[in-house]
Design a protein around this motif. Structure first.
Motif, PDB file in Angstrom:
ATOM      1  N   THR A   1       0.092  -4.227  -4.853  1.00 35.18           N
ATOM      2  CA  THR A   1      -0.571  -5.171  -3.796  1.00 35.18           C
ATOM      3  C   THR A   1      -1.008  -6.493  -4.139  1.00 35.18           C
ATOM      4  OG1 THR A   1      -1.030  -3.096  -2.683  1.00 35.18           O
ATOM      5  CG2 THR A   1      -2.147  -5.134  -1.921  1.00 35.18           C
TER       6      THR A   1
ATOM      7  N   TYR B   1     -17.836  -6.016   2.730  1.00 36.64           N
ATOM      8  CA  TYR B   1     -18.972  -5.597   1.903  1.00 36.64           C
ATOM      9  C   TYR B   1     -20.310  -5.568   1.990  1.00 36.64           C
ATOM     10  CZ  TYR B   1     -14.310  -5.475  -0.453  1.00 36.64           C
ATOM     11  OH  TYR B   1     -12.904  -5.546  -0.661  1.00 36.64           O
TER      12      TYR B   1
ATOM     13  N   ALA C   1      -9.316   2.424   4.637  1.00 38.11           N
ATOM     14  CA  ALA C   1      -8.970   0.901   4.653  1.00 38.11           C
ATOM     15  C   ALA C   1      -9.895   0.188   3.752  1.00 38.11           C
ATOM     16  CB  ALA C   1      -9.286   0.288   6.293  1.00 38.11           C
ATOM     17  N   TYR C   2     -11.053   0.655   3.494  1.00 36.24           N
ATOM     18  CA  TYR C   2     -11.973   0.110   2.580  1.00 36.24           C
ATOM     19  C   TYR C   2     -11.289   0.193   1.322  1.00 36.24           C
ATOM     20  CZ  TYR C   2     -16.042  -0.411   5.515  1.00 36.24           C
ATOM     21  OH  TYR C   2     -17.014  -0.850   6.321  1.00 36.24           O
TER      22      TYR C   2
ATOM     23  N   VAL D   1     -13.368  -4.407   7.543  1.00 38.24           N
ATOM     24  CA  VAL D   1     -13.703  -3.988   6.515  1.00 38.24           C
ATOM     25  C   VAL D   1     -14.743  -5.078   5.711  1.00 38.24           C
ATOM     26  CG1 VAL D   1     -13.180  -3.398   4.005  1.00 38.24           C
ATOM     27  CG2 VAL D   1     -11.875  -2.466   5.964  1.00 38.24           C
TER      28      VAL D   1
ATOM     29  N   LEU E   1       0.858  -1.048   0.021  1.00 37.51           N
ATOM     30  CA  LEU E   1       0.054   0.006   0.055  1.00 37.51           C
ATOM     31  C   LEU E   1       1.093   1.065   0.039  1.00 37.51           C
ATOM     32  CD1 LEU E   1      -2.761  -1.430   2.646  1.00 37.51           C
ATOM     33  CD2 LEU E   1      -2.877  -0.866   0.103  1.00 37.51           C
TER      34      LEU E   1
ATOM     35  N   PHE F   1      -7.662  -4.919   8.740  1.00 37.39           N
ATOM     36  CA  PHE F   1      -7.311  -3.583   9.250  1.00 37.39           C
ATOM     37  C   PHE F   1      -7.949  -3.440  10.459  1.00 37.39           C
ATOM     38  CE2 PHE F   1      -7.336  -3.487   4.754  1.00 37.39           C
ATOM     39  CZ  PHE F   1      -6.121  -2.779   4.554  1.00 37.39           C
TER      40      PHE F   1
ATOM     41  N   ARG G   1     -10.394 -12.618  -9.151  1.00 38.52           N
ATOM     42  CA  ARG G   1      -9.054 -12.953  -9.830  1.00 38.52           C
ATOM     43  C   ARG G   1      -9.450 -14.013 -10.868  1.00 38.52           C
ATOM     44  NH1 ARG G   1      -7.439 -11.118  -4.952  1.00 38.52           N
ATOM     45  NH2 ARG G   1      -5.416 -10.194  -4.784  1.00 38.52           N
TER      46      ARG G   1
ATOM     47  N   GLN H   1      -7.843   0.139   0.541  1.00 42.42           N
ATOM     48  CA  GLN H   1      -6.914  -0.523   0.771  1.00 42.42           C
ATOM     49  C   GLN H   1      -7.176  -2.001   0.571  1.00 42.42           C
ATOM     50  OE1 GLN H   1      -5.399   0.932   4.242  1.00 42.42           O
ATOM     51  NE2 GLN H   1      -4.301   2.535   3.342  1.00 42.42           N
ATOM     52  N   ALA H   2      -8.491  -2.560   1.239  1.00 36.75           N
ATOM     53  CA  ALA H   2      -8.869  -3.922   1.424  1.00 36.75           C
ATOM     54  C   ALA H   2      -9.304  -3.976  -0.137  1.00 36.75           C
ATOM     55  CB  ALA H   2     -10.160  -3.965   2.354  1.00 36.75           C
ATOM     56  N   ALA H   3      -9.922  -3.449  -0.802  1.00 31.30           N
ATOM     57  CA  ALA H   3     -10.203  -3.390  -2.151  1.00 31.30           C
ATOM     58  C   ALA H   3      -9.005  -3.978  -3.083  1.00 31.30           C
ATOM     59  CB  ALA H   3     -11.175  -2.501  -2.760  1.00 31.30           C
ATOM     60  N   LYS H   4      -8.151  -3.262  -2.926  1.00 29.17           N
ATOM     61  CA  LYS H   4      -6.848  -3.315  -3.526  1.00 29.17           C
ATOM     62  C   LYS H   4      -6.323  -4.795  -3.240  1.00 29.17           C
ATOM     63  CE  LYS H   4      -4.001   0.882  -4.222  1.00 29.17           C
ATOM     64  NZ  LYS H   4      -2.780   1.702  -3.460  1.00 29.17           N
ATOM     65  N   ILE H   5      -6.080  -5.125  -2.106  1.00 32.17           N
ATOM     66  CA  ILE H   5      -5.894  -6.306  -1.323  1.00 32.17           C
ATOM     67  C   ILE H   5      -6.483  -7.393  -2.064  1.00 32.17           C
ATOM     68  CG2 ILE H   5      -5.450  -8.012   0.613  1.00 32.17           C
ATOM     69  CD1 ILE H   5      -4.368  -5.200   1.752  1.00 32.17           C
ATOM     70  N   ASP H   6      -7.856  -7.208  -2.123  1.00 34.27           N
ATOM     71  CA  ASP H   6      -8.987  -8.153  -3.006  1.00 34.27           C
ATOM     72  C   ASP H   6      -8.807  -8.267  -4.355  1.00 34.27           C
ATOM     73  OD1 ASP H   6      -9.452  -9.164  -0.316  1.00 34.27           O
ATOM     74  OD2 ASP H   6     -11.361  -7.797  -0.115  1.00 34.27           O
TER      75      ASP H   6
END
Lengths: 356, 288
Positions: free
Chosen positions: A78, A93, B181-182, A91, A58, A87, A109, B184-189
């Protein structure tokens, strides 16, 4: 899972760092072994989250390189690094069910749906969320949501490491224990490389085999919980770990003796080298013996905190804390003695070896 | 906890009650009063019952105006909501661009409605207006005074210019409240730009969007000042919305009974439609 090497990593948030002060991360040169459970412990602003975000991609470090299993990933995104991160605040959805939340990273993916289903079901079992797979994620409690965040990492079996950024901050105290032990179990069963950032020493010491203590952008000590407790390398580690923290007092060292005001304290041995600069003696409250013989102190306050009592006293004009057992009496004419096993000597805040 | 009962506390509410009574309840009751009576002048009224309501509900003029209102509000929502979201998504989240964009966005909202109308009335004129003259010069047969289509386009563009900012500001407020964080989490996902919008930004904007849709619906359904200033309801009756018609009826024709009945029907329709919007949009919230 992978071994993570941080090669002389430095990071500054500003564009043109000039002095050491401009660096949020001064220099980190350390390897996180494959399958290890590490805790990054330190106060707010010490750079632990910065380091974590550099590992996850990040953030890109200003200097140095990052290797996963020997492969340079410093400039990879990332996604390409294949990292999972949990985090501080869960987080999730909101609009998706628990099942879809866990499937999300796989579907993004392009994993075929039968494989998605198999992996998600495994993960639901692993995290204990199987009962609520069909429920909307938004209606769950904070600890369940945090499990979903974790689950989205676990579902990708090929992740290089799972990173945690103070994940239990918003969790109720009784659930913290439950989640922490579940994390430990997961680690034992599946051998993930885990890095866990926290400012809570209990969390760090119970979770990790190796605790990395950070202070002002530097790693000050890496060790097992016992090492950190018995032999803090830096006075900061002494203060920060333990409750109350280590007593640190300036002394003058002469051979095997340390002098503090009118008192002379016998050391277990002569400090080996480098007794120039500011010399301090550090001793944990657990090693300060309160009794009828020794050096005189004036007791200011006794805090009864359940299993034991914390005695706050004044010793040669300085504050000192001692821990005594729940049933022990506080003598009328109190004196203290230092257990030699618990004595550490510091020169300019860094620990000096004591000879035999 | 022990509850304290003190009936004197009711007196504390009295000022508000009086205020609301004089500002809302009594005027509304006057309207109700007119709607069930008829007069031939001299302040002599006699009972008319539901006659006015029947007349309104059977009048083509009312239903045509209603149809124009519904089409207008639909077009406004279809344009302003997506456009507002789009602009909000592309506004800077930090740096010097933030205050600049916010001020630019707030400007149209700070202009009085009749001034907005006047601006566009002049702007669109084919003889001296920048817009009208330029369109003419480019070869378009534009004239909002004679052509119903041009009149509609002008009124719609004016409303979009005036009110899209409100949607933008509401959406922007919703967007900046999403923690980093949302993303960032989305990037990681490994989420795509579309997935981030669909599963993070849109759900988080849900509440402000509800407010935006309700406000824009109610305001556009009640639109009066701007088209009145620009087109005066014309050409013909083509931009005569319910509110303009109501004023014509009440003040132009002094038909108080019919106007009062129309007001009540108008009010009930706005309330009903707002309730439908609210229920539909919050149904999603309740779903667990």
């Amino acid at each position: 899972m992978a071994r993570i090497d941080c090669n002389h990593i430095r990071h500054a948030y500003g564009p043109h760092p000039k002095s050491d002060k401009d660096y949020a991360l001064k220099e980190v040169h350390h390897a996180f072994e494959d399958g290890g459970a590490y805790a990054l412990l330190g106060p707010s602003g010490c750079g632990k989250t910065t380091l974590l975000n550099i590992i996850s991609g990040l953030l890109y470090p200003s200097h140095g390189e990052l290797l996963f299993d020997g492969k340079d990933v410093t400039n990879l995104s990332t996604q390409e690094r294949n990292i999972a991160q949990v985090f501080q605040f869960p987080v999730i959805y909101d609009t998706m069910t628990v099942y879809d939340n866990l499937a999300f990273p796989l579907r993004n993916r392009g994993v075929p749906e039968p494989d998605v289903d198999r992996k998600v079901r495994e993960t639901l079992e692993m995290t204990g969320l199987a009962d609520m797979a069909k429920r909307k994620a938004r209606g769950l409690t904070a600890d369940q949501k945090q499990k979903i965040s974790l689950g989205r990492g676990l579902v990708r079996s090929d992740v290089n490491a799972i990173l945690f950024d103070e994940p239990l901050t918003v969790i109720d105290p009784h659930m913290k224990w439950v989640l922490r032990s579940q994390l430990k179990q997961l680690h034992r069963r599946f051998g993930f490389t885990m890095v866990y950032v926290t400012h809570d020493q209990t969390e760090a010491l119970t979770f990790a085999e190796n605790v990395v203590v950070m202070y002002e952008g530097e790693i000050v000590q890496i060790g097992s919980p016992a090492e950190l407790f018995e032999r803090p390398k830096h006075t900061f580690v002494g203060y920060f770990i333990g409750s109350p923290g280590m007593n640190v007092m300036p002394v003058a060292v002469e051979g095997r003796n340390a002098r503090l005001g009118s008192q002379t304290i016998e050391l277990p041995g002569a400090p080996k080298a480098g007794t120039s600069g500011v010399i301090e003696l550090g001793i944990r409250p657990e090693y300060v013996r309160l009794g009828a013989s020794g050096m005189p102190v004036a007791i200011r306050k006794v805090e009864d905190i359940g299993r034991h009592k914390v005695v706050r006293a004044s010793f040669e004009g300085r504050d000192i804390a001692a821990i005594v057992g729940e049933d022990e009496d506080i003598p009328a004419d109190p004196k203290i003695a230092f257990d030699p096993a618990g004595i550490n000597i510091y020169a300019d805040s860094w620990r000096v070896e004591i000879g035999g | 906890m022990e509850r304290t009962w003190n009936n004197k506390a009711w007196f504390m509410v009295l000022p508000v009650l009086l205020l609301v009574a004089f500002s809302a309840i009594i005027p509304l009751m006057t309207v109700v009063n007119y709607s069930v009576q008829d007069t031939f002048g001299n302040n002599v009224f006699f009972w008319a019952g539901s006659e006015w309501f029947e007349e309104i509900l059977h009048s083509d003029r009312f239903w045509e105006a209603m149809g124009r209102n519904l089409v207008f509000s639909a077009i406004i929502l279809i344009i302003e909501i997506p456009l507002g979201i789009f602009i909000a998504l592309n506004m800077p989240k930090k740096g010097w661009g933030v205050p600049v964009c916010l001020v630019l966005m707030a400007l149209p909202l700070l202009i009085p409605w009749n001034v907005v109308g006047t601006i566009w009335q002049v702007f669109g004129r084919v003889d001296i207006g920048l817009l009208g003259y330029s369109l003419r010069a480019l070869g378009f047969d534009y004239n909002y005074v004679n052509d119903p289509f041009d009149a509609w386009v002008t009124v719609i563009v004016m409303d979009v210019w005036h009110w899209t900012s409100l949607v933008v500001l509401l959406c922007y407020a919703g967007l900046v409240s999403i923690p980093d964080a949302y993303y960032q989490a989305a990037k990681i996902d490994g989420a795509s730009r579309w997935a981030i919008f669909r599963y993070i930004q849109l759900p988080k904007m849900n509440r402000v969007l509800l407010i935006a849709v309700l406000l824009r619906f109610m305001d556009s359904f009640m639109i009066y000042t701007e088209p009145f200033v620009v087109t005066g309801g014309g050409p013909g009756n083509t931009t005569t919305f319910l509110s303009i018609d109501l004023v014509k009826l009440a003040i132009g024709e002094f038909n108080l009974g019919e106007a009062a009945a129309m007001s009540i029907v108008y009010f009930l329709i706005i309330m009903l439609l707002s309730w439908v919007f609210y229920t539909v949009m919050t149904a999603y919230d309740a779903e667990r």
